[in-house]
Design a protein around this motif. Structure first.
Motif, PDB file in Angstrom:
ATOM      1  N   PHE A  66       0.846  -1.184   0.000  1.00 28.65           N
ATOM      2  CA  PHE A  66       0.000   0.000   0.000  1.00 28.65           C
ATOM      3  C   PHE A  66       0.883   1.234   0.000  1.00 28.65           C
ATOM      4  N   VAL A  67       0.343   2.307  -0.547  1.00 25.14           N
ATOM      5  CA  VAL A  67       1.065   3.575  -0.588  1.00 25.14           C
ATOM      6  C   VAL A  67       0.906   4.232   0.771  1.00 25.14           C
ATOM      7  N   ASP A  68       2.021   4.390   1.477  1.00 22.55           N
ATOM      8  CA  ASP A  68       2.008   4.960   2.820  1.00 22.55           C
ATOM      9  C   ASP A  68       2.156   6.469   2.791  1.00 22.55           C
ATOM     10  N   GLU A  69       2.927   6.977   1.827  1.00 23.75           N
ATOM     11  CA  GLU A  69       3.197   8.413   1.794  1.00 23.75           C
ATOM     12  C   GLU A  69       3.510   8.833   0.360  1.00 23.75           C
ATOM     13  N   VAL A  70       3.086  10.048   0.001  1.00 25.95           N
ATOM     14  CA  VAL A  70       3.391  10.655  -1.294  1.00 25.95           C
ATOM     15  C   VAL A  70       4.010  12.009  -1.015  1.00 25.95           C
ATOM     16  N   VAL A  71       5.190  12.264  -1.593  1.00 24.34           N
ATOM     17  CA  VAL A  71       5.898  13.522  -1.351  1.00 24.34           C
ATOM     18  C   VAL A  71       6.390  14.091  -2.672  1.00 24.34           C
ATOM     19  N   ALA A  72       6.689  15.386  -2.661  1.00 25.88           N
ATOM     20  CA  ALA A  72       7.162  16.066  -3.862  1.00 25.88           C
ATOM     21  C   ALA A  72       8.679  15.966  -4.029  1.00 25.88           C
ATOM     22  N   ARG A  73       9.415  15.879  -2.915  1.00 29.34           N
ATOM     23  CA  ARG A  73      10.880  15.873  -2.981  1.00 29.34           C
ATOM     24  C   ARG A  73      11.444  14.755  -2.105  1.00 29.34           C
ATOM     25  N   PRO A  74      12.584  14.184  -2.499  1.00 27.74           N
ATOM     26  CA  PRO A  74      13.176  13.101  -1.695  1.00 27.74           C
ATOM     27  C   PRO A  74      13.466  13.511  -0.254  1.00 27.74           C
ATOM     28  N   GLU A  75      13.832  14.766  -0.036  1.00 27.37           N
ATOM     29  CA  GLU A  75      14.158  15.217   1.323  1.00 27.37           C
ATOM     30  C   GLU A  75      12.972  15.069   2.274  1.00 27.37           C
ATOM     31  N   GLN A  76      11.767  15.104   1.730  1.00 24.96           N
ATOM     32  CA  GLN A  76      10.578  15.000   2.571  1.00 24.96           C
ATOM     33  C   GLN A  76      10.394  13.600   3.151  1.00 24.96           C
ATOM     34  N   LEU A  77      11.018  12.594   2.557  1.00 25.80           N
ATOM     35  CA  LEU A  77      10.936  11.241   3.104  1.00 25.80           C
ATOM     36  C   LEU A  77      11.850  11.043   4.301  1.00 25.80           C
ATOM     37  N   HIS A  78      12.796  11.953   4.496  1.00 30.41           N
ATOM     38  CA  HIS A  78      13.771  11.828   5.577  1.00 30.41           C
ATOM     39  C   HIS A  78      13.094  11.611   6.926  1.00 30.41           C
ATOM     40  N   GLU A  79      12.077  12.373   7.211  1.00 31.11           N
ATOM     41  CA  GLU A  79      11.392  12.275   8.508  1.00 31.11           C
ATOM     42  C   GLU A  79      10.775  10.883   8.706  1.00 31.11           C
ATOM     43  N   THR A  80      10.198  10.331   7.677  1.00 34.40           N
ATOM     44  CA  THR A  80       9.561   9.023   7.763  1.00 34.40           C
ATOM     45  C   THR A  80      10.578   7.898   7.915  1.00 34.40           C
ATOM     46  N   LEU A  81      11.738   8.040   7.289  1.00 34.45           N
ATOM     47  CA  LEU A  81      12.708   6.954   7.231  1.00 34.45           C
ATOM     48  C   LEU A  81      13.768   6.989   8.326  1.00 34.45           C
ATOM     49  N   ARG A  82      13.854   8.073   9.064  1.00 38.53           N
ATOM     50  CA  ARG A  82      14.901   8.219  10.084  1.00 38.53           C
ATOM     51  C   ARG A  82      14.546   7.434  11.348  1.00 38.53           C
ATOM     52  N   ALA A  83      15.537   7.284  12.222  1.00 37.79           N
ATOM     53  CA  ALA A  83      15.294   6.670  13.530  1.00 37.79           C
ATOM     54  C   ALA A  83      14.464   7.625  14.376  1.00 37.79           C
ATOM     55  N   ARG A  84      13.667   7.070  15.260  1.00 35.46           N
ATOM     56  CA  ARG A  84      12.862   7.939  16.135  1.00 35.46           C
ATOM     57  C   ARG A  84      12.627   7.283  17.482  1.00 35.46           C
ATOM     58  N   ARG A  85      12.495   8.121  18.490  1.00 31.79           N
ATOM     59  CA  ARG A  85      12.213   7.662  19.852  1.00 31.79           C
ATOM     60  C   ARG A  85      10.731   7.879  20.151  1.00 31.79           C
ATOM     61  N   TYR A  86      10.184   6.957  20.935  1.00 27.79           N
ATOM     62  CA  TYR A  86       8.788   7.095  21.323  1.00 27.79           C
ATOM     63  C   TYR A  86       8.596   6.459  22.698  1.00 27.79           C
ATOM     64  N   PRO A  87       7.677   6.993  23.501  1.00 22.47           N
ATOM     65  CA  PRO A  87       7.430   6.437  24.835  1.00 22.47           C
ATOM     66  C   PRO A  87       6.450   5.261  24.777  1.00 22.47           C
ATOM     67  N   THR A  88       6.641   4.307  25.691  1.00 27.61           N
ATOM     68  CA  THR A  88       5.680   3.216  25.863  1.00 27.61           C
ATOM     69  C   THR A  88       5.276   3.176  27.337  1.00 27.61           C
ATOM     70  N   ARG A  89       4.150   2.589  27.612  1.00 30.31           N
ATOM     71  CA  ARG A  89       3.679   2.505  29.001  1.00 30.31           C
ATOM     72  C   ARG A  89       4.483   1.513  29.827  1.00 30.31           C
ATOM     73  N   THR A  90       4.838   0.387  29.223  1.00 34.47           N
ATOM     74  CA  THR A  90       5.454  -0.689  29.993  1.00 34.47           C
ATOM     75  C   THR A  90       6.967  -0.774  29.881  1.00 34.47           C
ATOM     76  N   ARG A  91       7.550  -0.273  28.801  1.00 34.28           N
ATOM     77  CA  ARG A  91       8.987  -0.445  28.600  1.00 34.28           C
ATOM     78  C   ARG A  91       9.754   0.871  28.555  1.00 34.28           C
ATOM     79  N   GLY A  92       9.110   1.964  28.888  1.00 36.84           N
ATOM     80  CA  GLY A  92       9.793   3.251  28.863  1.00 36.84           C
ATOM     81  C   GLY A  92       9.994   3.747  27.442  1.00 36.84           C
ATOM     82  N   GLU A  93      11.049   4.488  27.234  1.00 34.84           N
ATOM     83  CA  GLU A  93      11.318   5.038  25.910  1.00 34.84           C
ATOM     84  C   GLU A  93      12.011   3.994  25.037  1.00 34.84           C
ATOM     85  N   ARG A  94      11.541   3.858  23.807  1.00 31.42           N
ATOM     86  CA  ARG A  94      12.115   2.913  22.844  1.00 31.42           C
ATOM     87  C   ARG A  94      12.604   3.689  21.628  1.00 31.42           C
TER      88      ARG A  94
END
Length: 131
Positions: A66-94
């Motif tokens: 499925f098409v997850d994202e459509v962008v005009a420039r390759p640089e716009q995919l950077h945010e989607t493809l980069r590493a990211r941190r997120y909080p969880t209730r049971t395991r803390g930050e992942r």
């Protein structure tokens, strides 16, 4: 006779599972992604593939995506493809690892009768018999 709908560059990426530094098998892959970058100035599309592998060369597998994202420039995919941190209730930050390249090449999308085909030829990595 087939009608050419689109052609361009294709990139295959994968996202490792959480806490996987080195990926040695498909069990350590979370997701397979494909980026279609048309040569005729259309938007780039990020596809999420339902299986975590590519079909064999001699196989005619049917894959869903499925098409997850459509962008005009390759640089716009950077945010989607980069590493990211997120909080969880049971395991803390992942930390979700960044995507990694697996292969790249060229593709065509062609209409044939009442259906379409995505065909591609990989340029990198080189086939092992080409070395």
């Amino acid at each position: 006779m087939a009608e050419l709908l689109e052609d361009g560059d294709i990139y295959f990426l994968y996202r490792p599972r959480l806490a996987e530094e080195h990926v040695d098998s498909l069990d350590e892959v979370q997701r397979l992604l494909v980026v279609l970058h048309p040569w005729q100035g259309r938007h780039l599309r990020l596809l999420v593939v339902g299986r975590k592998r590519l079909p064999g060369i001699d196989e005619h597998d049917r894959f869903w995506a499925f098409v997850d994202e459509v962008v005009a420039r390759p640089e716009q995919l950077h945010e989607t493809l980069r590493a990211r941190r997120y909080p969880t209730r049971t395991r803390g930050e992942r930390e979700q690892p960044a995507t990694r390249p697996a292969a790249e090449g060229a593709y065509v999308i062609a209409r044939h009768d009442d259906h379409t085909h995505l065909a591609y030829q990989l340029e990198l990595p080189l086939p092992s018999n080409a070395l």
